[in-house]
Design a protein around this motif. Structure first.
Motif, PDB file in Angstrom:
ATOM      1  N   LEU A  65       0.815  -1.208   0.000  1.00  0.00           N
ATOM      2  CA  LEU A  65       0.000   0.000   0.000  1.00  0.00           C
ATOM      3  C   LEU A  65       0.852   1.264   0.000  1.00  0.00           C
ATOM      4  O   LEU A  65       0.567   2.224  -0.726  1.00  0.00           O
ATOM      5  CB  LEU A  65      -0.929   0.007   1.213  1.00  0.00           C
ATOM      6  N   THR A  66       1.896   1.267   0.824  1.00  0.00           N
ATOM      7  CA  THR A  66       2.725   2.461   0.911  1.00  0.00           C
ATOM      8  C   THR A  66       3.607   2.639  -0.319  1.00  0.00           C
ATOM      9  O   THR A  66       4.079   3.751  -0.582  1.00  0.00           O
ATOM     10  CB  THR A  66       3.618   2.411   2.163  1.00  0.00           C
ATOM     11  N   SER A  67       3.812   1.572  -1.082  1.00  0.00           N
ATOM     12  CA  SER A  67       4.653   1.673  -2.275  1.00  0.00           C
ATOM     13  C   SER A  67       3.897   2.224  -3.471  1.00  0.00           C
ATOM     14  O   SER A  67       4.512   2.745  -4.406  1.00  0.00           O
ATOM     15  CB  SER A  67       5.239   0.293  -2.632  1.00  0.00           C
ATOM     16  N   ILE A  68       2.559   2.107  -3.467  1.00  0.00           N
ATOM     17  CA  ILE A  68       1.783   2.586  -4.610  1.00  0.00           C
ATOM     18  C   ILE A  68       1.986   4.073  -4.855  1.00  0.00           C
ATOM     19  O   ILE A  68       2.292   4.488  -5.991  1.00  0.00           O
ATOM     20  CB  ILE A  68       0.289   2.248  -4.422  1.00  0.00           C
ATOM     21  N   PRO A  69       1.850   4.938  -3.830  1.00  0.00           N
ATOM     22  CA  PRO A  69       2.122   6.361  -4.077  1.00  0.00           C
ATOM     23  C   PRO A  69       3.563   6.621  -4.506  1.00  0.00           C
ATOM     24  O   PRO A  69       3.818   7.514  -5.316  1.00  0.00           O
ATOM     25  CB  PRO A  69       1.817   7.022  -2.718  1.00  0.00           C
ATOM     26  N   THR A  70       4.506   5.823  -3.968  1.00  0.00           N
ATOM     27  CA  THR A  70       5.909   5.997  -4.330  1.00  0.00           C
ATOM     28  C   THR A  70       6.133   5.698  -5.807  1.00  0.00           C
ATOM     29  O   THR A  70       6.841   6.428  -6.507  1.00  0.00           O
ATOM     30  CB  THR A  70       6.801   5.083  -3.475  1.00  0.00           C
ATOM     31  N   VAL A  71       5.520   4.613  -6.285  1.00  0.00           N
ATOM     32  CA  VAL A  71       5.662   4.255  -7.700  1.00  0.00           C
ATOM     33  C   VAL A  71       5.069   5.339  -8.588  1.00  0.00           C
ATOM     34  O   VAL A  71       5.660   5.728  -9.612  1.00  0.00           O
ATOM     35  CB  VAL A  71       4.990   2.892  -7.974  1.00  0.00           C
ATOM     36  N   PHE A  72       3.888   5.862  -8.223  1.00  0.00           N
ATOM     37  CA  PHE A  72       3.279   6.940  -9.000  1.00  0.00           C
ATOM     38  C   PHE A  72       4.180   8.175  -9.002  1.00  0.00           C
ATOM     39  O   PHE A  72       4.304   8.864 -10.017  1.00  0.00           O
ATOM     40  CB  PHE A  72       1.912   7.301  -8.424  1.00  0.00           C
ATOM     41  N   THR A  73       4.794   8.452  -7.861  1.00  0.00           N
ATOM     42  CA  THR A  73       5.680   9.610  -7.772  1.00  0.00           C
ATOM     43  C   THR A  73       6.893   9.436  -8.684  1.00  0.00           C
ATOM     44  O   THR A  73       7.309  10.367  -9.381  1.00  0.00           O
ATOM     45  CB  THR A  73       6.154   9.817  -6.317  1.00  0.00           C
ATOM     46  N   ILE A  74       7.460   8.230  -8.676  1.00  0.00           N
ATOM     47  CA  ILE A  74       8.622   7.955  -9.528  1.00  0.00           C
ATOM     48  C   ILE A  74       8.272   8.151 -10.999  1.00  0.00           C
ATOM     49  O   ILE A  74       9.019   8.782 -11.754  1.00  0.00           O
ATOM     50  CB  ILE A  74       9.137   6.526  -9.278  1.00  0.00           C
ATOM     51  N   PHE A  75       7.136   7.612 -11.418  1.00  0.00           N
ATOM     52  CA  PHE A  75       6.738   7.768 -12.819  1.00  0.00           C
ATOM     53  C   PHE A  75       6.452   9.235 -13.145  1.00  0.00           C
ATOM     54  O   PHE A  75       6.789   9.711 -14.235  1.00  0.00           O
ATOM     55  CB  PHE A  75       5.498   6.908 -13.107  1.00  0.00           C
TER      56      PHE A  75
END
Length: 207
Positions: free
Chosen positions: A148-158
Protein backbone atom coordinates in the motif's frame (compact mmCIF):
# COMPACT_ATOMS: atom_id res chain seq x y z
CA UNK A 1 6.62 16.35 -5.62
CA UNK A 2 4.59 13.44 -4.27
CA UNK A 3 1.06 13.29 -5.69
CA UNK A 4 -1.84 13.37 -3.24
CA UNK A 5 -3.10 9.85 -3.74
CA UNK A 6 -5.76 8.31 -1.53
CA UNK A 7 -4.69 4.76 -2.33
CA UNK A 8 -2.77 3.53 0.67
CA UNK A 9 -3.16 6.85 2.50
CA UNK A 10 -5.43 7.30 5.50
CA UNK A 11 -7.52 10.46 5.65
CA UNK A 12 -8.62 11.20 9.24
CA UNK A 13 -12.33 11.84 9.68
CA UNK A 14 -15.40 11.13 11.77
CA UNK A 15 -17.77 9.63 9.22
CA UNK A 16 -19.58 6.33 9.66
CA UNK A 17 -17.05 4.65 7.38
CA UNK A 18 -14.15 5.99 9.45
CA UNK A 19 -15.67 4.50 12.60
CA UNK A 20 -16.45 1.18 10.96
CA UNK A 21 -13.96 -1.66 11.51
CA UNK A 22 -11.92 -2.96 8.53
CA UNK A 23 -13.80 -6.28 8.32
CA UNK A 24 -17.21 -4.97 7.22
CA UNK A 25 -15.62 -2.50 4.78
CA UNK A 26 -13.48 -5.16 3.09
CA UNK A 27 -16.45 -7.53 2.98
CA UNK A 28 -18.61 -4.82 1.42
CA UNK A 29 -15.88 -4.10 -1.13
CA UNK A 30 -15.75 -7.78 -2.08
CA UNK A 31 -19.54 -8.00 -2.43
CA UNK A 32 -19.61 -4.79 -4.46
CA UNK A 33 -16.88 -6.08 -6.77
CA UNK A 34 -18.73 -9.33 -7.42
CA UNK A 35 -22.02 -7.50 -7.98
CA UNK A 36 -20.51 -5.05 -10.46
CA UNK A 37 -18.63 -7.66 -12.45
CA UNK A 38 -21.55 -10.09 -12.50
CA UNK A 39 -24.15 -7.50 -13.55
CA UNK A 40 -24.83 -7.44 -17.29
CA UNK A 41 -24.92 -4.10 -19.04
CA UNK A 42 -23.54 -0.70 -18.08
CA UNK A 43 -26.31 0.49 -15.71
CA UNK A 44 -25.06 -1.08 -12.47
CA UNK A 45 -21.37 -0.22 -13.05
CA UNK A 46 -22.23 3.40 -13.89
CA UNK A 47 -24.45 3.77 -10.81
CA UNK A 48 -21.73 2.17 -8.66
CA UNK A 49 -19.09 4.52 -10.05
CA UNK A 50 -21.22 7.62 -9.45
CA UNK A 51 -22.05 6.52 -5.89
CA UNK A 52 -18.39 5.67 -5.23
CA UNK A 53 -17.34 9.18 -6.29
CA UNK A 54 -20.02 10.73 -4.07
CA UNK A 55 -18.93 8.63 -1.08
CA UNK A 56 -15.26 9.38 -1.78
CA UNK A 57 -15.92 13.11 -1.66
CA UNK A 58 -18.00 12.63 1.51
CA UNK A 59 -15.18 10.87 3.38
CA UNK A 60 -12.72 13.62 2.49
CA UNK A 61 -10.98 12.52 -0.71
CA UNK A 62 -10.41 15.66 -2.73
CA UNK A 63 -11.31 16.04 -6.39
CA UNK A 64 -7.63 16.43 -7.25
CA UNK A 65 -6.76 13.22 -5.39
CA UNK A 66 -9.43 11.32 -7.30
CA UNK A 67 -8.14 12.61 -10.61
CA UNK A 68 -4.56 11.75 -9.68
CA UNK A 69 -5.67 8.27 -8.67
CA UNK A 70 -7.46 7.58 -11.95
CA UNK A 71 -5.00 9.35 -14.26
CA UNK A 72 -2.48 6.44 -14.44
CA UNK A 73 -5.30 4.29 -15.83
CA UNK A 74 -6.01 6.70 -18.69
CA UNK A 75 -3.83 5.03 -21.34
CA UNK A 76 -4.87 1.47 -20.51
CA UNK A 77 -8.54 2.40 -20.30
CA UNK A 78 -8.38 4.33 -23.56
CA UNK A 79 -7.09 1.22 -25.34
CA UNK A 80 -9.58 -1.10 -23.60
CA UNK A 81 -12.56 1.17 -24.22
CA UNK A 82 -11.58 1.73 -27.85
CA UNK A 83 -11.35 -2.00 -28.45
CA UNK A 84 -14.70 -2.68 -26.76
CA UNK A 85 -16.29 0.15 -28.69
CA UNK A 86 -15.06 -1.36 -31.95
CA UNK A 87 -15.78 -5.00 -31.06
CA UNK A 88 -19.02 -4.87 -29.06
CA UNK A 89 -20.36 -1.33 -29.17
CA UNK A 90 -20.70 1.56 -26.75
CA UNK A 91 -22.71 -0.26 -23.99
CA UNK A 92 -19.85 -2.72 -23.41
CA UNK A 93 -17.29 0.07 -23.59
CA UNK A 94 -19.14 2.08 -20.95
CA UNK A 95 -19.55 -1.04 -18.80
CA UNK A 96 -15.81 -1.80 -18.84
CA UNK A 97 -14.85 1.81 -18.13
CA UNK A 98 -17.33 2.26 -15.27
CA UNK A 99 -16.44 -1.12 -13.74
CA UNK A 100 -12.72 -0.45 -13.51
CA UNK A 101 -13.03 3.16 -12.35
CA UNK A 102 -15.75 2.30 -9.85
CA UNK A 103 -13.71 -0.48 -8.24
CA UNK A 104 -10.60 1.70 -8.03
CA UNK A 105 -12.53 4.50 -6.33
CA UNK A 106 -14.23 2.03 -3.98
CA UNK A 107 -10.87 0.56 -2.97
CA UNK A 108 -9.57 4.09 -2.39
CA UNK A 109 -12.47 4.74 -0.02
CA UNK A 110 -11.57 1.69 2.07
CA UNK A 111 -7.92 2.64 2.41
CA UNK A 112 -8.71 6.32 2.98
CA UNK A 113 -11.11 5.59 5.85
CA UNK A 114 -9.04 2.86 7.51
CA UNK A 115 -5.93 3.59 9.54
CA UNK A 116 -3.00 1.41 8.58
CA UNK A 117 -2.63 0.06 12.13
CA UNK A 118 -6.27 -1.06 12.14
CA UNK A 119 -5.88 -2.75 8.77
CA UNK A 120 -2.71 -4.59 9.81
CA UNK A 121 -4.19 -5.66 13.15
CA UNK A 122 -7.19 -7.06 11.32
CA UNK A 123 -4.97 -9.02 8.90
CA UNK A 124 -2.93 -10.49 11.76
CA UNK A 125 -6.13 -11.44 13.60
CA UNK A 126 -7.75 -13.05 10.54
CA UNK A 127 -4.64 -15.06 9.68
CA UNK A 128 -3.99 -16.20 13.26
CA UNK A 129 -5.62 -19.64 12.79
CA UNK A 130 -3.30 -20.33 9.82
CA UNK A 131 -0.14 -20.24 11.95
CA UNK A 132 -0.43 -24.01 12.33
CA UNK A 133 0.00 -24.30 8.55
CA UNK A 134 3.21 -22.26 8.55
CA UNK A 135 1.68 -18.88 7.75
CA UNK A 136 3.27 -15.93 9.54
CA UNK A 137 0.51 -13.29 9.91
CA UNK A 138 3.02 -10.60 10.87
CA UNK A 139 5.00 -11.08 7.65
CA UNK A 140 1.80 -11.07 5.57
CA UNK A 141 0.68 -7.85 7.28
CA UNK A 142 4.09 -6.29 6.65
CA UNK A 143 3.90 -7.26 2.98
CA UNK A 144 0.43 -5.73 2.71
CA UNK A 145 1.67 -2.54 4.36
CA UNK A 146 4.63 -2.28 2.00
CA UNK A 147 2.36 -2.80 -1.00
CA UNK A 148 0.00 0.00 0.00
CA UNK A 149 2.72 2.46 0.91
CA UNK A 150 4.65 1.67 -2.27
CA UNK A 151 1.78 2.59 -4.61
CA UNK A 152 2.12 6.36 -4.08
CA UNK A 153 5.91 6.00 -4.33
CA UNK A 154 5.66 4.26 -7.70
CA UNK A 155 3.28 6.94 -9.00
CA UNK A 156 5.68 9.61 -7.77
CA UNK A 157 8.62 7.96 -9.53
CA UNK A 158 6.74 7.77 -12.82
CA UNK A 159 5.58 11.38 -12.44
CA UNK A 160 9.10 12.66 -11.74
CA UNK A 161 10.54 10.61 -14.61
CA UNK A 162 7.88 11.90 -17.00
CA UNK A 163 8.55 15.50 -15.91
CA UNK A 164 12.28 14.98 -16.49
CA UNK A 165 11.58 13.60 -19.97
CA UNK A 166 9.38 16.59 -20.80
CA UNK A 167 12.10 18.94 -19.58
CA UNK A 168 14.53 17.28 -22.01
CA UNK A 169 12.06 17.65 -24.86
CA UNK A 170 11.36 13.89 -24.94
CA UNK A 171 7.88 13.93 -23.47
CA UNK A 172 6.42 12.04 -26.45
CA UNK A 173 8.91 9.17 -26.18
CA UNK A 174 7.59 6.25 -24.08
CA UNK A 175 11.11 4.88 -23.77
CA UNK A 176 12.34 8.10 -22.18
CA UNK A 177 9.80 7.63 -19.39
CA UNK A 178 9.22 3.89 -19.00
CA UNK A 179 12.83 2.67 -18.99
CA UNK A 180 14.23 5.10 -16.36
CA UNK A 181 11.06 4.74 -14.27
CA UNK A 182 11.34 0.94 -14.32
CA UNK A 183 14.98 1.14 -13.25
CA UNK A 184 14.08 3.46 -10.36
CA UNK A 185 11.18 1.25 -9.24
CA UNK A 186 13.42 -1.82 -9.20
CA UNK A 187 16.09 0.13 -7.31
CA UNK A 188 13.48 1.20 -4.76
CA UNK A 189 12.40 -2.43 -4.33
CA UNK A 190 15.99 -3.56 -3.80
CA UNK A 191 16.66 -0.80 -1.27
CA UNK A 192 13.50 -1.75 0.63
CA UNK A 193 14.56 -5.40 0.65
CA UNK A 194 18.04 -4.48 1.87
CA UNK A 195 16.55 -2.39 4.68
CA UNK A 196 14.32 -5.28 5.77
CA UNK A 197 17.21 -7.74 5.59
CA UNK A 198 19.43 -5.42 7.64
CA UNK A 199 16.82 -5.54 10.39
CA UNK A 200 16.57 -9.33 10.23
CA UNK A 201 12.95 -9.24 9.09
CA UNK A 202 13.56 -11.46 6.06
CA UNK A 203 15.54 -14.00 8.06
CA UNK A 204 13.50 -17.22 8.38
CA UNK A 205 15.06 -17.87 11.80
CA UNK A 206 13.32 -14.79 13.20
CA UNK A 207 9.83 -16.24 12.58
Amino acid sequence: MRRSLPIGLHIPGDTVLHRLSPGPKLSALMVLSIAIVASPGPIVPVIAFVLAVIVARWVGISRRALIDTLRPLALVMAVAVSYQLWAQGWPKAVEVLATVLGLVVAASIVTATTAMDEMLDAIVRWLGPFRRFGVNPDVVALTFSLMLTSIPTVFTIFGETRDAAVARGMGRSPRATLSPAAVRVVAHAYSTGDALHARGITDPECD
